[in-house]
Design a protein around this motif. Sequence first.
Motif, short mmCIF file in Angstrom:
data_model
loop_
_atom_site.label_atom_id
_atom_site.label_comp_id
_atom_site.label_asym_id
_atom_site.label_seq_id
_atom_site.Cartn_x
_atom_site.Cartn_y
_atom_site.Cartn_z
N SER A 1 46.80 48.91 36.77
CA SER A 1 45.42 49.23 36.38
C SER A 1 44.50 48.02 36.49
O SER A 1 43.28 48.17 36.44
N GLN A 2 45.07 46.84 36.63
CA GLN A 2 44.26 45.61 36.75
C GLN A 2 44.25 45.13 38.20
O GLN A 2 45.23 45.27 38.92
N ASP A 3 43.16 44.53 38.57
CA ASP A 3 43.02 43.94 39.91
C ASP A 3 43.54 42.50 39.84
O ASP A 3 42.76 41.55 39.77
N TRP A 4 44.85 42.35 39.83
CA TRP A 4 45.45 41.02 39.67
C TRP A 4 45.05 40.09 40.81
O TRP A 4 44.78 38.92 40.59
N LYS A 5 45.02 40.63 42.02
CA LYS A 5 44.60 39.81 43.17
C LYS A 5 43.17 39.33 43.00
O LYS A 5 42.83 38.20 43.32
N GLY A 6 42.32 40.20 42.50
CA GLY A 6 40.93 39.84 42.26
C GLY A 6 40.80 38.76 41.19
O GLY A 6 39.98 37.85 41.32
N ILE A 7 41.62 38.86 40.15
CA ILE A 7 41.60 37.86 39.09
C ILE A 7 42.03 36.50 39.64
O ILE A 7 41.39 35.48 39.37
N MET A 8 43.09 36.51 40.44
CA MET A 8 43.55 35.25 41.03
C MET A 8 42.54 34.72 42.05
O MET A 8 42.33 33.51 42.15
N GLY A 9 41.89 35.62 42.75
CA GLY A 9 40.86 35.20 43.70
C GLY A 9 39.64 34.62 43.01
O GLY A 9 39.04 33.65 43.50
N PHE A 10 39.28 35.19 41.87
CA PHE A 10 38.16 34.65 41.09
C PHE A 10 38.49 33.24 40.62
O PHE A 10 37.64 32.36 40.64
N ARG A 11 39.74 33.01 40.26
CA ARG A 11 40.18 31.67 39.89
C ARG A 11 39.96 30.70 41.04
O ARG A 11 39.49 29.58 40.85
N ASP A 12 40.29 31.14 42.25
CA ASP A 12 40.12 30.28 43.42
C ASP A 12 38.65 29.94 43.67
O ASP A 12 38.31 28.81 44.01
N VAL A 13 37.79 30.92 43.48
CA VAL A 13 36.36 30.68 43.64
C VAL A 13 35.89 29.65 42.61
O VAL A 13 35.17 28.71 42.93
N LEU A 14 36.31 29.84 41.36
CA LEU A 14 35.92 28.89 40.31
C LEU A 14 36.42 27.49 40.59
O LEU A 14 35.74 26.51 40.30
N ALA A 15 37.61 27.39 41.14
CA ALA A 15 38.22 26.08 41.38
C ALA A 15 37.69 25.38 42.63
O ALA A 15 37.58 24.16 42.65
#
Length: 78
Positions: free
Chosen positions: A29-43
């Motif tokens: 139910s969660q977009d885990w790939k999106g969460i990890m991708g958002f981390r990459d954008v922030l970093a």
Amino acid sequence: MCMQYLALGETIKQLDKHTQGELLIRHPSQDWKGIMGFRDVLAHQYFSVDPAQVLWISRQAMPQLRLEILLMIQQLNN
């Protein structure tokens, strides 16, 4: 706030790595790939972070993600 999201994304990446991808797929139910991708954008692309997007994530996505993570912890403890 962004540092907390960066830490969350990194933790999820490490969790996925340590469980060899088996844990996150049990919670689709969660977009885990999106969460990890958002981390990459922030970093790596922090100058392109949209404050409105961060606010939306905080208000709309985080409550459900929090519940999902609590469920995961409960299942792992049983």
